[in-house]
Scaffold this motif. Sequence first.
Motif, mmCIF file in Angstrom:
data_model
loop_
_atom_site.group_PDB
_atom_site.id
_atom_site.type_symbol
_atom_site.label_atom_id
_atom_site.label_comp_id
_atom_site.label_asym_id
_atom_site.label_seq_id
_atom_site.Cartn_x
_atom_site.Cartn_y
_atom_site.Cartn_z
ATOM 1 N N CYS A 161 0.831 -1.203 0.000
ATOM 2 C CA CYS A 161 0.000 0.000 0.000
ATOM 3 C C CYS A 161 0.867 1.255 0.000
ATOM 4 C CB CYS A 161 -0.927 0.005 1.211
ATOM 5 S SG CYS A 161 -2.239 -1.225 1.143
ATOM 6 N N ILE A 165 -2.483 -1.957 -6.472
ATOM 7 C CA ILE A 165 -2.138 -2.946 -5.445
ATOM 8 C C ILE A 165 -2.843 -4.269 -5.714
ATOM 9 C CG2 ILE A 165 -1.545 -1.237 -3.688
ATOM 10 C CD1 ILE A 165 -4.168 -1.953 -2.260
ATOM 11 N N SER A 222 -7.915 0.177 2.862
ATOM 12 C CA SER A 222 -6.748 1.018 2.613
ATOM 13 C C SER A 222 -7.155 2.449 2.293
ATOM 14 C CB SER A 222 -5.915 0.449 1.462
ATOM 15 O OG SER A 222 -6.683 0.379 0.268
ATOM 16 N N MET A 248 -6.034 5.231 -0.135
ATOM 17 C CA MET A 248 -5.227 5.338 -1.349
ATOM 18 C C MET A 248 -5.485 6.685 -2.005
ATOM 19 S SD MET A 248 -3.703 2.484 -1.145
ATOM 20 C CE MET A 248 -2.797 2.365 -2.659
ATOM 21 N N ALA A 278 -5.360 2.208 -6.004
ATOM 22 C CA ALA A 278 -6.027 1.042 -5.415
ATOM 23 C C ALA A 278 -5.988 -0.141 -6.372
ATOM 24 C CB ALA A 278 -7.465 1.385 -5.045
ATOM 25 N N LEU A 298 -2.155 1.118 4.540
ATOM 26 C CA LEU A 298 -3.046 0.046 4.977
ATOM 27 C C LEU A 298 -3.764 0.494 6.239
ATOM 28 C CD1 LEU A 298 -3.998 -2.949 4.769
ATOM 29 C CD2 LEU A 298 -2.057 -3.515 6.244
#
Length: 111
Positions: A33, A67, A56, A58, A64, A40
């Motif tokens: 992240c 990841i 998360s 982001m 997003a 995270l």
Amino acid sequence: MPIFVTQGRFTREYVRGGLAKPEDRQAAISKLCEQAGGRLISLHFTLGQYDFLVLSDMPDAKAAASISLAASGGGGIHDVVTTQAFTTAEAKDLFQRAGKIAGGYKPMGAS
């Protein structure tokens, strides 16, 4: 930053690896992240349709998605779904915005 909920399922190989050598994945997911420019919030293993849930912060949907793609590309997870989450205050704003434009929308076939 926007909050994202990512859920997915483990592959058979991932489960076999975890059975042979269990490990706490919190640090690895947190690092992933951070590498995408976010952080995270929490990582959970879940029962039911999905095996895990990641919350998360982001910078945007592209971060997003990155990841999810990076983790899926590693071969340990599949059937990944990422959804943006909204606070109740944000949801109120969304409803207010939608209410202002809803009267002008007509579904296909409506006169």
